[in-house]
Scaffold this active site. Sequence first.
Site, PDB file in Angstrom:
ATOM      1  CE  LYS A   1       7.835   7.790  -3.627  1.00 20.29           C
ATOM      2  NZ  LYS A   1       6.370   7.013  -3.180  1.00 20.29           N
TER       3      LYS A   1
ATOM      4  NE  ARG B   1      19.305  -8.365  10.490  1.00 16.18           N
ATOM      5  CZ  ARG B   1      19.332  -9.105  11.388  1.00 16.18           C
ATOM      6  NH1 ARG B   1      18.288  -8.914  12.210  1.00 16.18           N
ATOM      7  NH2 ARG B   1      20.052  -9.961  11.709  1.00 16.18           N
TER       8      ARG B   1
HETATM    9  C1  PLP Z   1       6.045   5.903  -2.759  1.00 18.27           C
HETATM   10  C2  PLP Z   1       5.028   5.670  -1.295  1.00 18.27           C
HETATM   11  C3  PLP Z   1       5.038   4.785  -0.628  1.00 18.27           C
HETATM   12  C4  PLP Z   1       6.013   3.658  -0.687  1.00 18.27           C
HETATM   13  O1  PLP Z   1       7.391   4.162  -0.593  1.00 18.27           O
HETATM   14  P1  PLP Z   1       8.770   3.272  -1.229  1.00 18.27           P
HETATM   15  O2  PLP Z   1       9.534   4.155  -0.503  1.00 18.27           O
HETATM   16  O3  PLP Z   1       8.581   3.345  -2.729  1.00 18.27           O
HETATM   17  O4  PLP Z   1       8.445   1.938  -0.624  1.00 18.27           O
HETATM   18  C5  PLP Z   1       3.874   4.611   0.254  1.00 18.27           C
HETATM   19  N1  PLP Z   1       2.928   5.596   0.384  1.00 18.27           N
HETATM   20  C6  PLP Z   1       3.064   6.627  -0.334  1.00 18.27           C
HETATM   21  C7  PLP Z   1       1.933   7.700  -0.319  1.00 18.27           C
HETATM   22  C8  PLP Z   1       3.845   6.826  -1.579  1.00 18.27           C
HETATM   23  O5  PLP Z   1       3.947   7.749  -2.365  1.00 18.27           O
END
Ligand code: PLP
Length: 387
Positions: A203, A53
Amino acid sequence: MELETLVIHADRSAEDDTDIAPALHPASTFRARSAGEFATLANAARPERYYTRYGNPTHARCERLLARLEGCEAALLFASGMGAISTAVLAQVAAGDHVVAQASHYMGTTRLLTDLLPRFGVGVTLVDQADAAAFARAIVPETRLIVVETPSNPVLLLTDLAAVARLARDRGITTLADNTFASPVNQRPREFGIDLVAHSATKYLGGHSDLVAGVVAGSTEAVERIWKTSIVLGATASPFDAWLLLRGLRTLPLRVERQSATALELARFLEGHPAVSRVHYPGLESHLQHDLARRQMKAFGGVLSFEVAGGYAAAQRLVGSLELAANAVSLGAVETLAVHAASVWEGSLGPEEIAQAGISPALVRLAVGLESAQDLKADLARALAAV
Ligand SMILES: *Cc1c(COP(=O)(O)O)cnc(C)c1O
């Protein structure tokens, strides 16, 4: 070094210099060689081998690369994009403080700003991100933080990063930019004076729909302050996800360049299609902020959205008729994904918030993958003909 070279080499350090592929360290805890070493580790800022952590060698390797990609001194990995954004924001504010942010943000960020922060006595003002003067008008003496996201989800509005950074710096306010949609390949907020850069690494950075992670990058001092909050909130990335992220990052520039080129081609195709009433993509001359997009972005990203002429039902039917594009949330991975935006947001945002975010009932968001542009175009053409 150019980005293409950084993603191959920037994570190496003296200790792991002979490993061509990174080692995976699943250990949750690490043995000290002496009581003295233990005491040093226990009291160090960001120890790499103490307790996961607090830090982990696989995380550290990934963080070195992420910091370089965003042109920052340091980076901190998290279990998710929301873990990164929530921790960075909570590290920055206390009761009585004020935050300026956008009317249109990722849904989780909107909930953090409008539901969570007010419960702890933090005031929030949301502004039209396309209007740089609106940020200036919203600032009060208590403003500690400005949160921006550009291009924003799902209608691809832009925020003028240099203008916001200038406003904030004059007043000693910290700025945080969610750079998920652009990725560091297309936009590096630090170059415009933004203090902290956050991502959902789930992403583009990961890029293969097989991990959930987040990152915040900034100065060593700022990231250390966020780290102190992170060990309390505990949104710790799995070492395996950090390892998968390192693997994904190797091809980030290649993937994003291709996805951006395909998205532009599809945006132009959709703009000329009679069954489409409007296309939202910063790379199109018709985008109201196209000049700003050209100033602050290299290419325009792999996400576009468009409005189907037949309205809500037609948009839903269209998404259901696509064969290559899967009907799934998320973006930035190798496979193309499509969602009917109103179906996603109506569960968690009220009708006013949906309208304020510019989400038309007929809006479809397309997150372009790495399939051939010709095949994707044919899939869209067939589905549009069917509705
Ligand atoms: C998906 C997303 C998030 C959140 O991310 P997670 O990994 O799903 O917690 C935040 N900001 C944007 C622009 C996103 O597309």
